[in-house]
Design an enzyme around this catalytic site. Structure first.
Site, PDB file in Angstrom:
ATOM      1  N   ASP A   1       0.893  -1.061   0.003  1.00 16.90           N
ATOM      2  CA  ASP A   1       0.060  -0.139  -0.101  1.00 16.90           C
ATOM      3  C   ASP A   1       0.847   1.237  -0.056  1.00 16.90           C
ATOM      4  O   ASP A   1       2.082   1.434   0.535  1.00 16.90           O
ATOM      5  CB  ASP A   1      -0.964  -0.096   1.236  1.00 16.90           C
ATOM      6  CG  ASP A   1      -2.169   0.942   0.949  1.00 16.90           C
ATOM      7  OD1 ASP A   1      -2.278   1.592   0.043  1.00 16.90           O
ATOM      8  OD2 ASP A   1      -2.685   1.290   2.137  1.00 16.90           O
TER       9      ASP A   1
ATOM     10  N   ASN B   1     -10.132  -2.927  -7.032  1.00 13.86           N
ATOM     11  CA  ASN B   1      -9.360  -1.906  -7.639  1.00 13.86           C
ATOM     12  C   ASN B   1      -9.976  -1.800  -9.159  1.00 13.86           C
ATOM     13  O   ASN B   1      -9.359  -0.932  -9.826  1.00 13.86           O
ATOM     14  CB  ASN B   1      -8.024  -2.441  -7.963  1.00 13.86           C
ATOM     15  CG  ASN B   1      -7.125  -2.496  -6.572  1.00 13.86           C
ATOM     16  OD1 ASN B   1      -6.198  -2.847  -6.177  1.00 13.86           O
ATOM     17  ND2 ASN B   1      -7.293  -1.515  -5.607  1.00 13.86           N
TER      18      ASN B   1
HETATM   19  C1  FPP Z   1      -1.566   0.439  -3.285  1.00 14.57           C
HETATM   20  O1  FPP Z   1      -1.037   1.519  -3.639  1.00 14.57           O
HETATM   21  C2  FPP Z   1      -0.935  -0.551  -4.547  1.00 14.57           C
HETATM   22  C3  FPP Z   1      -1.537  -1.199  -5.567  1.00 14.57           C
HETATM   23  C4  FPP Z   1      -3.265  -1.093  -5.736  1.00 14.57           C
HETATM   24  C5  FPP Z   1      -1.155  -2.074  -6.682  1.00 14.57           C
HETATM   25  C6  FPP Z   1       0.053  -2.493  -6.151  1.00 14.57           C
HETATM   26  C7  FPP Z   1       0.957  -2.848  -7.595  1.00 14.57           C
HETATM   27  C8  FPP Z   1       2.460  -2.667  -7.654  1.00 14.57           C
HETATM   28  C9  FPP Z   1       3.179  -2.731  -6.454  1.00 14.57           C
HETATM   29  C10 FPP Z   1       3.042  -2.592  -8.842  1.00 14.57           C
HETATM   30  C11 FPP Z   1       2.712  -3.875  -9.698  1.00 14.57           C
HETATM   31  C12 FPP Z   1       2.738  -5.173  -8.943  1.00 14.57           C
HETATM   32  C13 FPP Z   1       3.423  -6.481  -9.411  1.00 14.57           C
HETATM   33  C14 FPP Z   1       3.327  -7.558  -8.496  1.00 14.57           C
HETATM   34  C15 FPP Z   1       3.926  -6.269 -10.773  1.00 14.57           C
HETATM   35  P1  FPP Z   1      -2.252   2.826  -3.905  1.00 14.57           P
HETATM   36  O2  FPP Z   1      -2.296   3.197  -5.167  1.00 14.57           O
HETATM   37  O3  FPP Z   1      -3.604   2.289  -3.188  1.00 14.57           O
HETATM   38  O4  FPP Z   1      -1.555   3.972  -2.926  1.00 14.57           O
HETATM   39  P2  FPP Z   1      -2.337   4.973  -2.203  1.00 14.57           P
HETATM   40  O5  FPP Z   1      -3.267   4.101  -1.363  1.00 14.57           O
HETATM   41  O6  FPP Z   1      -1.365   5.729  -1.523  1.00 14.57           O
HETATM   42  O7  FPP Z   1      -3.087   5.837  -3.004  1.00 14.57           O
END
Ligand code: FPP
Length: 241
Positions: A20, A68
């Protein structure tokens, strides 16, 4: 019932991570959200190689939840673009570290290209005997339980399974990755203390470690801190020690 002595890290058999804070990291650094996801890939590589090196048997990473899909289409496209690149560019790293790739989640909404790259990488790494890495993509814990229940109901309908035979083992057998051990340790970054529909059945007895850093900043040092924290836990599984 494993407890480390003092401040020694203890390597869990199975680890799950809610990655996250990519967006927050990017915003703070003055970038677009997608730059946070891009940097998140580096953190994925570090965590995968460190866990494999340290002897973790199973790692599940929450890469894209069922919820998502409600994000803006542009962010979804960019995220899947990163995922597609990861599935090709990390093949050498996975092979070098003897990591076997798996997928946890629903396939229905994934594009033919993502499914092809996923299936190819799963097949390429199928004989690897090191750590199993499952990417949770289009994953939801409630959805996994619903899918499992529907599968069991179909077996009951066909006369293959008696309703009374639906026990924990039967339900587990219908999960997306029934052979993965339940997580001993669930790590979440960015200071959030929520499960967010991740591995609802499997985390029943997981120890939870919340790291304050955002996912792009999560590296070997933060992983070691999580394993030290895990080493201090006394696991009783509801029993008296
Ligand atoms: C949460 O951050 C992260 C995600 C929803 C996606 C996770 C994906 C990656 C780390 C990259 C791709 C993964 C792989 C395995 C190749 P957020 O966007 O919810 O952050 P925020 O809460 O600060 O907005």
């Amino acid at each position: 019932m494993k407890k480390g002595s003092g401040d020694e890290p203890v390597v869990p058999r199975s680890v799950a991570v809610i990655m996250d804070g990519n967006g927050r990291w990017a915003k703070r650094a003055g970038f677009e959200r997608i730059r946070g996801h891009e940097r998140g890939i580096d953190a994925v590589r570090t965590t995968v190689t460190e866990c494999a090196r340290l002897g973790v048997e199973a790692l599940v990473l929450y890469a894209f939840s069922e919820e998502n899909w409600q994000r803006p289409q542009r962010e979804i496209n960019l995220l899947f673009g990163l995922l597609e690149r990861f599935l090709v560019e990390e093949r050498d790293t996975l092979m070098q570290n003897r990591v076997r790739l798996l997928h946890s989640g629903r396939r229905a909404r994934l594009s033919p290209k993502v499914l092809r790259l996923l299936d190819e990488t799963v097949a390429l790494t199928a004989a690897n005997t090191g750590m199993r890495l499952s990417l949770a993509i289009s994953y939801g814990g409630r959805q996994e339980l619903l899918d499992a229940m529907q599968q069991l109901a179909r077996r009951v309908q066909k006369g293959e399974l008696a309703p009374e035979a639906i026990d924990e083992a039967a339900l587990r057998s219908a999960l997306y990755q029934p052979d993965l051990p339940d997580p001993d340790l669930l790590i979440r970054t960015a200071g959030e203390m929520r499960i967010s529909n991740f591995l609802l059945w499997q985390v029943s007895y997981a120890e939870i470690h919340v790291s304050d850093v955002c996912w792009p900043e999560f590296g070997a040092e933060q992983l070691a801190a999580a394993f030290r924290d895990y080493g201090r836990r006394v696991r009783k599984f509801g029993k008296v020690l």
